[in-house]
Design a protein around this motif. Structure first.
Motif, short mmCIF file in Angstrom:
data_model
loop_
_atom_site.label_atom_id
_atom_site.label_comp_id
_atom_site.label_asym_id
_atom_site.label_seq_id
_atom_site.Cartn_x
_atom_site.Cartn_y
_atom_site.Cartn_z
N CYS A 182 0.86 -1.19 0.00
CA CYS A 182 0.00 0.00 0.00
C CYS A 182 0.90 1.23 0.00
O CYS A 182 1.69 1.43 0.92
CB CYS A 182 -0.88 0.03 1.25
N GLU A 254 2.29 -2.26 4.45
CA GLU A 254 1.56 -0.99 4.44
C GLU A 254 2.57 0.15 4.54
O GLU A 254 3.26 0.30 5.55
CB GLU A 254 0.57 -0.97 5.62
N ILE A 262 -4.65 1.41 5.70
CA ILE A 262 -4.42 0.25 6.59
C ILE A 262 -5.67 -0.63 6.60
O ILE A 262 -5.58 -1.86 6.52
CB ILE A 262 -4.05 0.72 8.02
N GLY A 265 -5.88 -2.62 3.41
CA GLY A 265 -4.88 -3.69 3.48
C GLY A 265 -5.39 -4.85 4.33
O GLY A 265 -5.27 -6.02 3.94
#
Ligand SMILES: NC(=O)c1ccc[n+]([C@@H]2O[C@H](COP(=O)([O-])OP(=O)(O)OC[C@H]3O[C@@H](n4cnc5c(N)ncnc54)[C@H](O)[C@@H]3O)[C@@H](O)[C@H]2O)c1
Ligand SMILES: OC[C@H](O)C(O)[C@@H](O)CO
Ligand SMILES: [Zn+2]
Ligand SMILES: [Zn+2]
Length: 358
Positions: A182, A254, A262, A265
């Motif tokens: 991410c 992340e 988050i 994810g």
């Protein structure tokens, strides 16, 4: 040594509690017996440098006075202290900027997790000056030799790469693990390079910025991308991530520290998988607690790194990780203020801004 005559002014980039970013002239430091005087040849600007300048703090670390920025640097040794054994003038080095106390009475130093040393001097975390300056005295123990074919720019990029490698190491990434990254900033992109070298497959990377996703594709053509729009529902983003990945993720790295990222994810992770958070963000964040619990998803964090620089340098030296395409802008040390403007202005579309001194 000629450089000290040619350029006798030790220029540095400093900031202050009232966000006054400026070039200052400092003394050329005296070296202690275990130190090397280094001419800093290349420094990257980290998001945390920009943050300390603009916001004056990162969590508990607060700018309370005049202080110097920069912790992603490489240079050339000019002088060595009398007890230095591993370096001589002319050696090319990367600087590890977190210098722990190394006392046998310090549990974390003694047991090797020196990134947790409570007495660490992290150059560029206030109140300690950073190394974004022409001349800096650094302890021998925290300098790492660069092979001749690794440039100073690459040497400076070893710092963000070390963050990524430390995270990947502790995340337990294995060959052919389905992975999501991410965020495609310097930390996400160095994580992508490292995860590629480590054999993750398939890999999806997300970002809000198409340019950064295009850079990810340029670096690793097999990576799949998900463009996120601000305000989108986290579960809907997770569904798009899973669709691109062709399955749920075993691991999410992340690299934004942003709550909504988050969340997506976490929702994209399979039962028993892990979400490994390298990004830093707000002091308090909500997490989907029962989703994590009912899916045995491990949530872990990374704080800086320990014992990673030599590994990072060897991966770069062997050609397994190419950091060069991350550099988007180059400035001279005298143009340090313009460099920070480029690093902090979204329209400049910077990835990694470098400040160079010949
Ligand atoms: N844990 C550590 O020791 C450590 C060390 C260095 C940096 N960091 C942190 O790592 C993070 C990344 O660093 P960086 O230099 O790459 O920062 P960066 O700000 O350049 O990159 C972050 C990227 O995340 C993207 N992003 C933001 N919100 C998003 C969302 N909701 N979904 C998808 N992408 C989103 C941004 O567009 C940006 O490209 C920062 O929080 C930084 O402070 C942590
Ligand atoms: O790369 C190292 C990081 O930028 C630092 O830990 C910073 O976030 C706080 O000093
Ligand atoms: Zn940093
Ligand atoms: Zn210690």
């Amino acid at each position: 040594m000629d450089i000290l005559n040619k350029k006798p002014v030790n220029l540095a980039v400093h900031t202050s509690p009232d966000h006054d970013l400026r070039l200052v002239e400092c003394e050329i430091p005296e070296i202690g017996q275990n130190d090397c005087l280094v001419h800093i040849r290349a420094s990257g600007i980290c998001g945390s440098d920009v943050h300390f300048w603009k916001h004056g703090r990162i969590g508990p670390m607060v700018v309370t006075g005049d202080y110097g920025l920069g912790h992603e640097s490489a240079g050339i040794v000019l002088k060595v202290g009398e007890s230095v054994t591993r370096f001589e003038p002319g050696d090319r080095v990367a600087l590890e900027c977190g210098v722990p106390c190394s006392k046998p009475t310090c549990f974390y130093c003694r047991t090797g997790r020196y990134n947790a040393c409570p007495d660490v001097v992290f150059f560029s975390t206030p109140p300690h000056n950073g190394v974004l300056r022409r001349y800096h005295a650094h302890p021998e123990a925290w300098l790492h030799k660069l092979p001749d074919h690794v440039s100073f720019e690459e040497g400076s990029l070893v710092e963000p790469l070390s963050v990524a490698l430390a995270g990947i190491d502790r995340s337990g990434l294995r060959l052919a693990d389905p992975l999501v990254i991410c965020g495609a900033g310097p930390i996400g992109l160095t994580s992508l390079l490292a995860a590629n070298a480590a054999g993750a497959e398939p890999i999806v990377i997300t970002d809000l910025d198409e340019g950064r996703l295009a850079k990810a594709k340029e670096l690793i053509p097999r990576v799949r991308t998900v463009l996120v729009e601000k305000g989108q529902d986290s579960k809907a983003i997770a569904a798009r991530i899973v669709e691109q990945l062709g399955q749920e993720a075993k691991l999410v790295l992340e690299c934004t520290g942003v709550e909504s990222s988050i969340h997506s994810g976490i929702y994209a992770t399979r039962f028993g998988g892990s979400v490994f958070v390298i990004g830093v963000g707000k002091d308090f964040q909500n997490i989907p607690f029962m989703h994590l619990s009912a899916n045995e998803i491990d949530l872990k964090f990374q704080y800086r790194y320990h014992d990673v620089y030599p590994k990072a340098i060897s991966l770069v030296a062997a050609g397994m990780i190419d950091l060069k395409p991350l550099v988007s802008h180059r400035f001279k040390l005298e143009e340090g203020i313009e460099a920070f403007r480029a690093a902090s202005t979204p329209a400049a579309r910077a990835i990694k801004v470098q400040i160079l001194d010949e």
